[in-house]
Motif scaffolding. Structure first.
Motif, PDB file in Angstrom:
ATOM      1  N   ARG A 123       0.855  -1.218   0.080  1.00  0.00           N
ATOM      2  CA  ARG A 123       0.102  -0.073  -0.135  1.00  0.00           C
ATOM      3  C   ARG A 123       1.035   1.212  -0.087  1.00  0.00           C
ATOM      4  NH1 ARG A 123      -3.873  -2.164   4.887  1.00  0.00           N
ATOM      5  NH2 ARG A 123      -4.253  -4.145   4.121  1.00  0.00           N
ATOM      6  N   PRO A 124       0.130   2.293  -0.371  1.00  0.00           N
ATOM      7  CA  PRO A 124       1.236   3.606  -0.664  1.00  0.00           C
ATOM      8  C   PRO A 124       1.213   4.469   0.844  1.00  0.00           C
ATOM      9  CG  PRO A 124      -1.129   4.249  -1.466  1.00  0.00           C
ATOM     10  CD  PRO A 124      -1.077   2.578  -0.873  1.00  0.00           C
TER      11      PRO A 124
ATOM     12  N   VAL B 298       9.726   1.224   6.318  1.00  0.00           N
ATOM     13  CA  VAL B 298       8.944  -0.017   5.896  1.00  0.00           C
ATOM     14  C   VAL B 298       7.588   0.408   5.487  1.00  0.00           C
ATOM     15  CG1 VAL B 298      10.337  -1.201   7.552  1.00  0.00           C
ATOM     16  CG2 VAL B 298       8.216  -0.431   8.286  1.00  0.00           C
ATOM     17  N   SER B 299       6.775  -0.725   4.875  1.00  0.00           N
ATOM     18  CA  SER B 299       5.626  -0.582   4.434  1.00  0.00           C
ATOM     19  C   SER B 299       4.469  -1.764   4.847  1.00  0.00           C
ATOM     20  CB  SER B 299       5.451  -0.230   2.967  1.00  0.00           C
ATOM     21  OG  SER B 299       4.402  -0.042   2.513  1.00  0.00           O
ATOM     22  N   ILE B 300       3.565  -1.738   4.379  1.00  0.00           N
ATOM     23  CA  ILE B 300       2.716  -2.781   4.714  1.00  0.00           C
ATOM     24  C   ILE B 300       2.444  -3.629   3.475  1.00  0.00           C
ATOM     25  CG2 ILE B 300       0.462  -3.516   5.660  1.00  0.00           C
ATOM     26  CD1 ILE B 300       0.225  -1.012   6.943  1.00  0.00           C
ATOM     27  N   ASP B 301       2.572  -5.104   3.607  1.00  0.00           N
ATOM     28  CA  ASP B 301       2.291  -5.756   2.424  1.00  0.00           C
ATOM     29  C   ASP B 301       0.712  -6.367   2.447  1.00  0.00           C
ATOM     30  OD1 ASP B 301       2.015  -7.876   4.608  1.00  0.00           O
ATOM     31  OD2 ASP B 301       3.866  -8.910   3.989  1.00  0.00           O
ATOM     32  N   PRO B 302       0.377  -7.071   1.625  1.00  0.00           N
ATOM     33  CA  PRO B 302      -1.053  -7.444   1.468  1.00  0.00           C
ATOM     34  C   PRO B 302      -1.501  -8.389   2.749  1.00  0.00           C
ATOM     35  CG  PRO B 302       0.007  -7.808  -0.705  1.00  0.00           C
ATOM     36  CD  PRO B 302       0.939  -7.463   0.437  1.00  0.00           C
ATOM     37  N   ASN B 303      -0.676  -8.830   3.605  1.00  0.00           N
ATOM     38  CA  ASN B 303      -0.864  -9.891   4.489  1.00  0.00           C
ATOM     39  C   ASN B 303      -0.763  -8.891   6.263  1.00  0.00           C
ATOM     40  OD1 ASN B 303      -1.298 -12.154   3.207  1.00  0.00           O
ATOM     41  ND2 ASN B 303       0.723 -12.414   3.151  1.00  0.00           N
TER      42      ASN B 303
ATOM     43  N   SER C 226       1.310  13.047  -3.455  1.00  0.00           N
ATOM     44  CA  SER C 226       0.064  13.115  -2.853  1.00  0.00           C
ATOM     45  C   SER C 226      -0.598  11.962  -2.569  1.00  0.00           C
ATOM     46  CB  SER C 226      -0.669  13.979  -3.921  1.00  0.00           C
ATOM     47  OG  SER C 226      -0.838  13.422  -5.028  1.00  0.00           O
ATOM     48  N   PRO C 227      -0.287  10.708  -3.261  1.00  0.00           N
ATOM     49  CA  PRO C 227      -1.195   9.745  -2.801  1.00  0.00           C
ATOM     50  C   PRO C 227      -0.632   8.789  -1.822  1.00  0.00           C
ATOM     51  CG  PRO C 227      -0.489   9.408  -5.286  1.00  0.00           C
ATOM     52  CD  PRO C 227       0.325  10.619  -4.511  1.00  0.00           C
TER      53      PRO C 227
ATOM     54  N   LYS D  71      -6.341   6.481   1.520  1.00  0.00           N
ATOM     55  CA  LYS D  71      -7.000   5.250   1.626  1.00  0.00           C
ATOM     56  C   LYS D  71      -5.846   4.438   2.499  1.00  0.00           C
ATOM     57  CE  LYS D  71     -10.011   5.571  -2.524  1.00  0.00           C
ATOM     58  NZ  LYS D  71      -9.771   6.980  -2.794  1.00  0.00           N
ATOM     59  N   CYS D  72      -5.154   4.864   3.464  1.00  0.00           N
ATOM     60  CA  CYS D  72      -4.442   4.129   4.093  1.00  0.00           C
ATOM     61  C   CYS D  72      -4.768   4.052   5.577  1.00  0.00           C
ATOM     62  CB  CYS D  72      -3.102   4.605   3.979  1.00  0.00           C
ATOM     63  SG  CYS D  72      -2.457   4.588   2.516  1.00  0.00           S
ATOM     64  N   ASP D  73      -5.786   4.035   6.012  1.00  0.00           N
ATOM     65  CA  ASP D  73      -6.557   4.342   7.462  1.00  0.00           C
ATOM     66  C   ASP D  73      -6.685   2.715   8.016  1.00  0.00           C
ATOM     67  OD1 ASP D  73      -8.726   3.743   5.899  1.00  0.00           O
ATOM     68  OD2 ASP D  73      -9.891   4.816   7.454  1.00  0.00           O
ATOM     69  N   ILE D  74      -6.525   1.761   7.204  1.00  0.00           N
ATOM     70  CA  ILE D  74      -6.590   0.474   7.973  1.00  0.00           C
ATOM     71  C   ILE D  74      -5.888  -0.069   8.718  1.00  0.00           C
ATOM     72  CG2 ILE D  74      -7.269  -1.966   7.160  1.00  0.00           C
ATOM     73  CD1 ILE D  74      -8.455  -1.208   4.630  1.00  0.00           C
ATOM     74  N   LEU D  75      -5.916  -0.354   9.905  1.00  0.00           N
ATOM     75  CA  LEU D  75      -5.108  -0.962  11.078  1.00  0.00           C
ATOM     76  C   LEU D  75      -3.602  -0.213  10.975  1.00  0.00           C
ATOM     77  CD1 LEU D  75      -4.793  -4.692   9.873  1.00  0.00           C
ATOM     78  CD2 LEU D  75      -6.168  -3.626  11.735  1.00  0.00           C
ATOM     79  N   LEU D  76      -4.050   1.186  10.766  1.00  0.00           N
ATOM     80  CA  LEU D  76      -2.706   2.234  10.634  1.00  0.00           C
ATOM     81  C   LEU D  76      -2.378   2.395  12.146  1.00  0.00           C
ATOM     82  CD1 LEU D  76      -1.219   4.171   9.218  1.00  0.00           C
ATOM     83  CD2 LEU D  76      -2.653   6.171   9.853  1.00  0.00           C
TER      84      LEU D  76
END
Length: 328
Positions: free
Chosen positions: A148-149, A170-175, A211-212, A308-313
């Motif tokens: 995710r961005p 680091v970032s968040i992978d699909p899992n 911006s994304p 659109k990055c608020d999930i489990l932030l």
């Protein structure tokens, strides 16, 4: 008294005297620091930070002797030195590591900068380590294709002879797991070092439009200025765990902690107002402390919907910082 019996090929006691005239010796010259280093090297390989008290207990159980604290300290330092090697040798091998990294994983980045310093004793000009940035091409391709961005950034102190700071992204992978992107090594954590690291990351990932993206970090002053300058259009949010560490210094208690996280996880205005009212009922001072922070930077209900990055932030911030603490 005793002697060897040739008939039985054994040692036979021929005369016994129950009165001893020899003196007791409480010192064993064979129990030296090099001896302890050889015997307990594997123990320190598993746990380099073994306390001297625990090390002394192991020696006492094994040999029924208690060495001095200085001897134990020398043995521990020698064991760690044999396991990890000299810091100078490791720094000298950085160029070779960079070449091997580019060879084994084409597309990886490895930027090592040095600076010239005059030695006060010899008056000779020598090159000294300054900054280092590196990233793996496989990690960068995986971030583009599956992550995710959102980018988490933080730094931690390096507790070696030459000190320094390790910068990580680091970032968040699909899992919903931690996915490493790039790393940096600097002398001090400051505005200029963060600007250099964030600019190197931006160029390395070929990002033109910021911006994304969502950047998440603690409230380190130099980091806030660097993100605003290098990633001006990105959504910058703050880690709630770092906020709680500052919050806990003034307002203690499990209930206040739960109230703070309830406010951060509120997904709409109604849930936010209820959580704020609960905080105000439990502690007016804690309520005023929370109210001064901009809601858009740490509360879900006020996040900008565009990234659109608020999930489990908020949960991810805890996982990321736990990972950093383990690295320390």
């Amino acid at each position: 008294m005793g002697s060897k019996d040739n008939r039985t090929s054994s040692f036979v006691i021929k005369k016994y005297c129950d009165e001893h005239t020899c003196t007791k010796s409480w010192k064993l010259k064979g129990l030296t620091a090099p001896f302890l280093t050889r015997k307990f090297r594997d123990e320190f390989r598993d746990n380099e930070k073994m306390p001297l008290k625990k090390f002394s207990e192991k020696v006492q159980i094994e040999y029924n002797l208690i060495p001095t604290r200085s001897k134990l300290g020398r043995a521990r330092r020698a064991s760690v030195k044999e396991i990890r090697g000299e810091d100078d040798d490791q720094y000298n091998q950085l160029w070779d590591y960079g070449e091997e990294l580019r060879k084994s994983n084409p597309g990886s980045k490895f930027f090592l900068c040095t600076k010239e310093i005059v030695d006060e004793k010899t008056k000779e000009t020598k090159e000294h380590f300054s900054t280092l940035y590196w990233s793996l091409d496989a990690c960068k391709r995986g971030r583009v294709n599956g992550c995710r961005p959102i980018i988490f950034i933080d730094g931690c102190h390096i507790k070696t002879r030459y000190k320094g700071n390790l910068l990580t992204t680091v970032s968040i992978d699909p899992n919903d797991c931690i996915y490493p992107i790039a790393f940096g090594l600097v002398e001090v954590e400051s505005t200029s070092s963060w600007e250099w690291f964030m600019a190197s990351l931006k160029d390395d990932l070929n990002i033109c439009n910021t911006s994304p993206y969502t950047i998440m970090s603690d409230k380190q002053k130099g980091l806030i200025k660097a993100v605003a300058k290098v990633w001006p259009d990105a959504e910058h949010r703050f880690c709630v765990r770092h906020m709680y560490q500052n919050f806990h210094k003034l307002h203690k208690g499990e209930q206040l902690k739960n109230n703070l996280w309830a406010i951060a996880r509120a997904t709409n205005n109604l849930a936010y107002r209820k959580a704020m009212q609960k905080m105000e009922q439990d502690s007016i001072d804690a309520y005023k402390w929370v109210e001064k922070w901009p809601p858009r930077t740490w509360i879900k209900a006020f996040f900008n919907p565009f990234p659109k990055c608020d999930i489990l932030l908020n949960n991810m911030s805890e996982v990321f910082n736990s990972w950093i603490l383990e690295a320390r």
